[in-house]
Design an enzyme around this catalytic site. Sequence first.
Site, short mmCIF file in Angstrom:
data_model
loop_
_atom_site.label_atom_id
_atom_site.label_comp_id
_atom_site.label_asym_id
_atom_site.label_seq_id
_atom_site.Cartn_x
_atom_site.Cartn_y
_atom_site.Cartn_z
N ALA A 1 -0.07 9.60 -37.99
CA ALA A 1 -0.69 8.90 -36.85
C ALA A 1 -0.79 7.40 -37.13
O ALA A 1 -0.48 6.57 -36.27
CB ALA A 1 -2.08 9.48 -36.58
N TYR B 1 -1.93 10.40 -41.68
CA TYR B 1 -1.00 9.38 -42.19
C TYR B 1 0.09 9.10 -41.15
O TYR B 1 0.41 7.94 -40.86
CB TYR B 1 -0.40 9.89 -43.51
CG TYR B 1 0.61 8.96 -44.17
CD1 TYR B 1 0.20 7.87 -44.93
CD2 TYR B 1 1.98 9.21 -44.07
CE1 TYR B 1 1.13 7.04 -45.55
CE2 TYR B 1 2.92 8.38 -44.69
CZ TYR B 1 2.48 7.30 -45.43
OH TYR B 1 3.41 6.48 -46.05
N ILE C 1 10.42 7.18 -51.46
CA ILE C 1 10.61 6.14 -52.48
C ILE C 1 10.07 6.67 -53.81
O ILE C 1 9.05 7.37 -53.85
CB ILE C 1 9.83 4.84 -52.13
CG1 ILE C 1 9.97 4.50 -50.64
CG2 ILE C 1 10.31 3.68 -52.98
CD1 ILE C 1 9.02 3.38 -50.19
N ALA D 1 0.50 -4.89 -54.06
CA ALA D 1 1.57 -5.39 -54.92
C ALA D 1 1.37 -5.06 -56.39
O ALA D 1 2.15 -5.48 -57.24
CB ALA D 1 1.69 -6.90 -54.75
N SER D 2 0.34 -4.27 -56.72
CA SER D 2 0.07 -4.00 -58.14
C SER D 2 1.05 -3.01 -58.75
O SER D 2 1.19 -2.93 -59.96
CB SER D 2 -1.36 -3.48 -58.31
OG SER D 2 -1.53 -2.28 -57.58
N SER E 1 6.96 3.63 -42.36
CA SER E 1 7.53 4.84 -42.97
C SER E 1 8.50 5.46 -41.98
O SER E 1 8.42 5.20 -40.78
CB SER E 1 6.41 5.82 -43.28
OG SER E 1 6.93 7.09 -43.63
P1 NAP Z 1 1.82 3.12 -54.39
O1 NAP Z 1 2.67 3.07 -55.60
O2 NAP Z 1 0.72 4.14 -54.30
O3 NAP Z 1 1.20 1.64 -54.16
C1 NAP Z 1 0.20 1.42 -53.18
C2 NAP Z 1 -0.34 0.02 -53.37
O4 NAP Z 1 -1.37 -0.21 -52.38
C3 NAP Z 1 -1.01 -0.20 -54.73
O5 NAP Z 1 -0.73 -1.50 -55.19
C4 NAP Z 1 -2.50 -0.07 -54.42
O6 NAP Z 1 -3.26 -0.77 -55.40
C5 NAP Z 1 -2.55 -0.71 -53.03
N1 NAP Z 1 -3.73 -0.34 -52.24
C6 NAP Z 1 -4.12 0.89 -51.86
N2 NAP Z 1 -5.28 0.82 -51.17
C7 NAP Z 1 -5.61 -0.50 -51.11
C8 NAP Z 1 -6.71 -1.21 -50.55
N3 NAP Z 1 -7.72 -0.58 -49.93
N4 NAP Z 1 -6.75 -2.57 -50.68
C9 NAP Z 1 -5.74 -3.21 -51.32
N5 NAP Z 1 -4.68 -2.58 -51.86
C10 NAP Z 1 -4.62 -1.25 -51.77
O7 NAP Z 1 2.68 3.36 -53.07
P2 NAP Z 1 4.16 2.86 -52.62
O8 NAP Z 1 5.01 4.05 -52.54
O9 NAP Z 1 4.59 1.66 -53.36
O10 NAP Z 1 3.79 2.48 -51.10
C11 NAP Z 1 4.07 1.24 -50.52
C12 NAP Z 1 4.16 1.42 -49.00
O11 NAP Z 1 5.30 2.22 -48.71
C13 NAP Z 1 2.96 2.15 -48.38
O12 NAP Z 1 2.62 1.53 -47.15
C14 NAP Z 1 3.50 3.55 -48.12
O13 NAP Z 1 2.82 4.18 -47.05
C15 NAP Z 1 4.94 3.25 -47.79
N6 NAP Z 1 5.88 4.36 -47.97
C16 NAP Z 1 5.96 5.03 -49.15
C17 NAP Z 1 6.89 6.06 -49.30
C18 NAP Z 1 7.03 6.81 -50.60
O14 NAP Z 1 7.75 7.84 -50.61
N7 NAP Z 1 6.44 6.38 -51.68
C19 NAP Z 1 7.72 6.40 -48.22
C20 NAP Z 1 7.62 5.70 -47.02
C21 NAP Z 1 6.70 4.66 -46.91
P3 NAP Z 1 -4.80 -0.43 -55.76
O15 NAP Z 1 -4.92 1.06 -55.81
O16 NAP Z 1 -5.05 -1.11 -57.06
O17 NAP Z 1 -5.60 -1.05 -54.65
#
Ligand code: NAP
Length: 239
Positions: free
Chosen positions: A157, A155, A188, A12-13, A142
């Site tokens: 998988a 990913y 996104i 959520a950061s 996703s």
């Molecule tokens: P993002 O901006 O990279 O955010 C990822 C979040 O996960 C950050 O808050 C990160 O914070 C946290 N995180 C990563 N590893 C962690 C760990 N080991 N423990 C706790 N927190 C962790 O990505 P986003 O696009 O918002 O992604 C959100 C979700 O949507 C993900 O599940 C992603 O696979 C999915 N998604 C994204 C897209 C896209 O195009 N962006 C498309 C489809 C699905 P810290 O690094 O500080 O831990």
Amino acid sequence: MLSYHTAIITGASRGLGRAIARSFVMRGLNVVMVARSEPDLKAAVRELSEEFIGSHVGYYVADIRQPEDIKRLFHATAEAFGWADVLVNNAGVGTYKPLLDWTDEEIHDTLTVNLTSLIACCRAALPEMIAHKHGYIINIASDLSRRYLPNMAPYVAAKFGALGFAGSLLREVKQHGVKVTTVMPGIIDTNFNNSQEGSREETWALRPEVLAERVVELLSLPKHVVVDELAIHPMQQDF
Ligand code: NAP
């Protein structure tokens, strides 16, 4: 008014998780925002607390790859706000390159954060949800939960696995009043995999706020209705 009171949101950061936190806080839920980076979490919580005076929003620094961190997260949430009746498994990591260029560590982390830790968080949340016959687990998977993409095989998988897990879990726990939804977004506009939020080529992508509003709508559905899968794409994406 929503019939839920306290949500844990992983990842959520920033990005989607942060937008979901904002939508939940706006609707009056207590929210615990989870990630590894304390400065990012602090900034996010400060911003929400200033925007929504009187809201109950906190953070917990946890690396969800660590089972002990997950245990402590649920314990701390119960102490601060009471048991969590909403869990959003949003944290995700991934990279894009040919399989032979992935390191063992990258493969391990990708499978762990996107799948194993998601399962672990569900297991931590479920006892209270089942005991109260009330709870909602929302997993951010996703569109790659059911389509193929070269250079992201580990990913993909993990995301396929997350969909299979959640569908099976729903059929197991719905008798206990617990809902499970898999959200399957297309591209996104976030910093995922080091992309730049707001960068020009991403301007057609899904805005996190738009997706977050769809997520909060799930919580307002009548008790006897569940959305098991929610697929959502930008119009311009080829999927
Ligand atoms: P993002 O901006 O990279 O955010 C990822 C979040 O996960 C950050 O808050 C990160 O914070 C946290 N995180 C990563 N590893 C962690 C760990 N080991 N423990 C706790 N927190 C962790 O990505 P986003 O696009 O918002 O992604 C959100 C979700 O949507 C993900 O599940 C992603 O696979 C999915 N998604 C994204 C897209 C896209 O195009 N962006 C498309 C489809 C699905 P810290 O690094 O500080 O831990």
